[in-house]
Design a protein around this motif. Sequence first.
Motif, PDB file in Angstrom:
ATOM      1  N   LYS A  71       0.730  -1.052  -0.107  1.00 10.39           N
ATOM      2  CA  LYS A  71       0.039   0.094  -0.103  1.00 10.39           C
ATOM      3  C   LYS A  71       0.857   1.252   0.081  1.00 10.39           C
ATOM      4  O   LYS A  71       1.901   1.513   0.715  1.00 10.39           O
ATOM      5  CB  LYS A  71      -0.925   0.026   1.357  1.00 10.39           C
ATOM      6  CG  LYS A  71      -2.258  -0.766   0.992  1.00 10.39           C
ATOM      7  CD  LYS A  71      -3.211  -0.604   2.121  1.00 10.39           C
ATOM      8  CE  LYS A  71      -4.624  -1.206   1.719  1.00 10.39           C
ATOM      9  NZ  LYS A  71      -5.086  -0.722   0.845  1.00 10.39           N
ATOM     10  N   GLY A  72       0.478   2.217  -0.843  1.00 12.45           N
ATOM     11  CA  GLY A  72       0.784   3.473  -0.983  1.00 12.45           C
ATOM     12  C   GLY A  72      -0.082   4.369   0.024  1.00 12.45           C
ATOM     13  O   GLY A  72      -0.702   4.010   0.773  1.00 12.45           O
ATOM     14  N   HIS A  97      -2.958   4.368  -2.736  1.00 15.19           N
ATOM     15  CA  HIS A  97      -3.184   3.297  -3.834  1.00 15.19           C
ATOM     16  C   HIS A  97      -2.693   1.800  -3.133  1.00 15.19           C
ATOM     17  O   HIS A  97      -1.842   1.989  -2.278  1.00 15.19           O
ATOM     18  CB  HIS A  97      -2.671   3.742  -5.145  1.00 15.19           C
ATOM     19  CG  HIS A  97      -0.930   3.376  -4.993  1.00 15.19           C
ATOM     20  ND1 HIS A  97       0.023   4.208  -4.060  1.00 15.19           N
ATOM     21  CD2 HIS A  97      -0.100   2.650  -5.691  1.00 15.19           C
ATOM     22  CE1 HIS A  97       1.182   3.704  -4.475  1.00 15.19           C
ATOM     23  NE2 HIS A  97       1.132   2.993  -5.236  1.00 15.19           N
ATOM     24  N   THR A  98      -3.330   0.825  -3.798  1.00 19.29           N
ATOM     25  CA  THR A  98      -2.860  -0.500  -3.387  1.00 19.29           C
ATOM     26  C   THR A  98      -2.416  -1.197  -4.523  1.00 19.29           C
ATOM     27  O   THR A  98      -2.857  -1.005  -5.665  1.00 19.29           O
ATOM     28  CB  THR A  98      -4.008  -1.179  -2.815  1.00 19.29           C
ATOM     29  OG1 THR A  98      -4.751  -0.421  -1.762  1.00 19.29           O
ATOM     30  CG2 THR A  98      -3.740  -2.528  -2.289  1.00 19.29           C
ATOM     31  N   LEU A  99      -1.296  -2.192  -4.205  1.00 19.83           N
ATOM     32  CA  LEU A  99      -0.691  -2.920  -5.398  1.00 19.83           C
ATOM     33  C   LEU A  99      -0.896  -4.378  -4.956  1.00 19.83           C
ATOM     34  O   LEU A  99      -0.610  -4.617  -3.771  1.00 19.83           O
ATOM     35  CB  LEU A  99       0.683  -2.600  -5.666  1.00 19.83           C
ATOM     36  CG  LEU A  99       1.322  -3.026  -6.814  1.00 19.83           C
ATOM     37  CD1 LEU A  99       0.616  -2.065  -8.067  1.00 19.83           C
ATOM     38  CD2 LEU A  99       2.900  -2.514  -6.813  1.00 19.83           C
ATOM     39  N   ALA A 141      -3.340  -3.187  -9.660  1.00 19.40           N
ATOM     40  CA  ALA A 141      -3.341  -1.990  -8.731  1.00 19.40           C
ATOM     41  C   ALA A 141      -4.678  -1.138  -8.842  1.00 19.40           C
ATOM     42  O   ALA A 141      -5.541  -1.309  -9.898  1.00 19.40           O
ATOM     43  CB  ALA A 141      -2.351  -0.978  -9.588  1.00 19.40           C
ATOM     44  N   GLN A 157       1.028   6.406 -10.205  1.00 13.46           N
ATOM     45  CA  GLN A 157       1.275   5.418  -9.223  1.00 13.46           C
ATOM     46  C   GLN A 157       0.732   3.900  -9.389  1.00 13.46           C
ATOM     47  O   GLN A 157       1.217   2.987  -8.984  1.00 13.46           O
ATOM     48  CB  GLN A 157       1.314   5.685  -7.789  1.00 13.46           C
ATOM     49  CG  GLN A 157      -0.157   6.029  -7.321  1.00 13.46           C
ATOM     50  CD  GLN A 157      -0.409   7.564  -7.347  1.00 13.46           C
ATOM     51  OE1 GLN A 157      -0.261   8.086  -8.112  1.00 13.46           O
ATOM     52  NE2 GLN A 157      -0.852   7.937  -6.291  1.00 13.46           N
ATOM     53  N   ILE A 208       6.730  -6.767  -5.419  1.00 15.96           N
ATOM     54  CA  ILE A 208       6.359  -5.293  -5.542  1.00 15.96           C
ATOM     55  C   ILE A 208       6.662  -4.702  -4.061  1.00 15.96           C
ATOM     56  O   ILE A 208       6.848  -5.187  -3.159  1.00 15.96           O
ATOM     57  CB  ILE A 208       4.671  -5.473  -5.663  1.00 15.96           C
ATOM     58  CG1 ILE A 208       3.974  -6.316  -4.403  1.00 15.96           C
ATOM     59  CG2 ILE A 208       4.396  -6.154  -7.109  1.00 15.96           C
ATOM     60  CD1 ILE A 208       2.545  -6.218  -4.768  1.00 15.96           C
ATOM     61  N   ALA A 219       5.157  -0.538  -2.648  1.00 16.61           N
ATOM     62  CA  ALA A 219       4.410   0.840  -2.883  1.00 16.61           C
ATOM     63  C   ALA A 219       4.879   1.586  -1.586  1.00 16.61           C
ATOM     64  O   ALA A 219       4.885   1.143  -0.503  1.00 16.61           O
ATOM     65  CB  ALA A 219       2.936   0.334  -3.127  1.00 16.61           C
ATOM     66  N   HIS A 279       4.432   6.199  -5.425  1.00 16.68           N
ATOM     67  CA  HIS A 279       4.977   5.621  -6.517  1.00 16.68           C
ATOM     68  C   HIS A 279       5.229   4.043  -5.948  1.00 16.68           C
ATOM     69  O   HIS A 279       4.793   3.717  -5.149  1.00 16.68           O
ATOM     70  CB  HIS A 279       6.530   6.109  -6.595  1.00 16.68           C
ATOM     71  CG  HIS A 279       7.224   5.899  -5.242  1.00 16.68           C
ATOM     72  ND1 HIS A 279       7.252   6.506  -4.258  1.00 16.68           N
ATOM     73  CD2 HIS A 279       8.230   4.913  -5.181  1.00 16.68           C
ATOM     74  CE1 HIS A 279       8.298   6.124  -3.282  1.00 16.68           C
ATOM     75  NE2 HIS A 279       8.857   5.145  -4.003  1.00 16.68           N
ATOM     76  N   THR A 280       5.571   3.416  -7.018  1.00 16.36           N
ATOM     77  CA  THR A 280       5.741   1.804  -7.032  1.00 16.36           C
ATOM     78  C   THR A 280       6.905   1.418  -7.654  1.00 16.36           C
ATOM     79  O   THR A 280       7.189   2.044  -8.573  1.00 16.36           O
ATOM     80  CB  THR A 280       4.606   1.357  -7.752  1.00 16.36           C
ATOM     81  OG1 THR A 280       3.294   1.881  -7.143  1.00 16.36           O
ATOM     82  CG2 THR A 280       4.279  -0.152  -7.733  1.00 16.36           C
ATOM     83  N   ALA A 331       8.587  -2.479  -8.736  1.00 11.83           N
ATOM     84  CA  ALA A 331       8.337  -4.136  -8.947  1.00 11.83           C
ATOM     85  C   ALA A 331       9.264  -4.794  -9.480  1.00 11.83           C
ATOM     86  O   ALA A 331      10.251  -4.286 -10.203  1.00 11.83           O
ATOM     87  CB  ALA A 331       7.010  -4.077  -9.607  1.00 11.83           C
TER      88      ALA A 331
END
Length: 481
Positions: free
Chosen positions: A264-265, A268-270, A280, A288, A310, A312, A316-317, A319
């Motif tokens: 998690k940012g 946002h979630t990845l 995402a 992101q 991954i 986050a 930003h992200t 991977a």
Amino acid sequence: MTFLAVLTHRLPSMQFAPPRKVAAQLAVACAMLAGAVSAHAATVVKFATGASNSAAILSDGTLWTWGNNKNGQLGNGTSVSAQKPVQVGTGFTQVMVGSRYMVALKADGGLWMWGHAVLKDREFYETAPVQIASGFAKLLSADTAAKADGSVWFWGDAKGIYSAPPGGTGPLDALPAGYQQMATGPYNALFVLDGGALRYVSNNNLLNIWRTAFGSTGPAGSDFTQVALNVSTAAGVKKDGTLWQWKGEEQPASLGAGYSQVAKGSAHTLALKTDGSVWAWGSNANGQLGTEATADADSPQLVGNGYTQIAAASQHTLALKSDGTLVAWGSNSAGQLGTGVAGTSSQKAAAVVFDATYSPQPGTVTATGPIGRQTVTAKVQIASGHLDNGVKGNAFVVAITADGGIYAYNGGAFVSANAFSMPAAWTGSLQNTSTALFTDQDLTGVAGTAFFVGYGLGPTTSESLAEMLASKRYQLGYVVR
């Protein structure tokens, strides 16, 4: 005088230098704008990212860091930020990134730290890696690590959320027995207990009042193997591969099966599936999500395939692809993507550039205010070794326009540079300098202009410029939108 007028202004008398030498220098300057790099192939095995900086360990055990370095958190012995990875050590097996510090683990169980962090016995501040503890088997997060006996210890950011019982000695605090993981957000923490049950605590470092992770009394849920959270939402992956997400103390909602990791940012979630696909959702203000779209997403969107890890943070992200290539997307405000162009954002995956010839960069160019009324400020930071030794040199601020025109700042104006004139030095000697290049100016007429800042060593302007370009002691600070 407007910015556009300054860029087109020429001094009545020009300084001349041998045309062939200057032309070669300006060709290199143009390559700066084009983003040319001397990168080498690198296989990443571990990586981590934080609010504005990142780190990676390569297959040869070397540790590389990049991004914001205000608190010495890059570990390169300075406070100079880096827009591409800089090697800071070797022999490491794991690394994690905190808000103002980094931690890494070596094969012998030594726990190393650098940057600015709060420990149990002191406030820690170091600009190079220092061993703070030993006997550890695994880093769990930027503020927790587990020993071989299963005990989990914490420090740094986690200390602002949860307070351990008094007693004990040394720099680290211990979590209660039976606690396997601790994920922290800005004001909260989520714990994974034995058996995969969850517990949640929020900003209660004085009272340590326990709350359930969601919806019922006592620890709720079980079989969680990995969790992530931010200020308002949490997510977790269970042993059966199902992914769950919830907000506050709401009941969790299932987002499907086949998942192996979630990150998690800020908003946002990845998520990574076992088939190597990355998904995402959430805010996409800075790209992101990595979907090459500009809109936010309420449900998981496919980013791509062929990934193995991954991470986050904030906006930003990062991977890791199955071939060992590390890619990044989203905000690059402080160079945290490691792609070599700080200050820009990317909506799609770009490779992190591991450049063995790259060194930490010497300054910044920043802009404040709306595009119609901006103040552009440049700052150069000379390495202490160069200042202390009295080395001769010059600092340069160079503007390269969208059509390829090159202008150098001479302390009062930007002077045109070409194959017959020497780009002007910003200062006449090596010194840490900050200058407001333009104040309250309309920059819309020069959209696409890129500002570089740097310094070179040498007794003359020509020699110091050549040395700056050869050593790559410059960086892109700002691009007019």
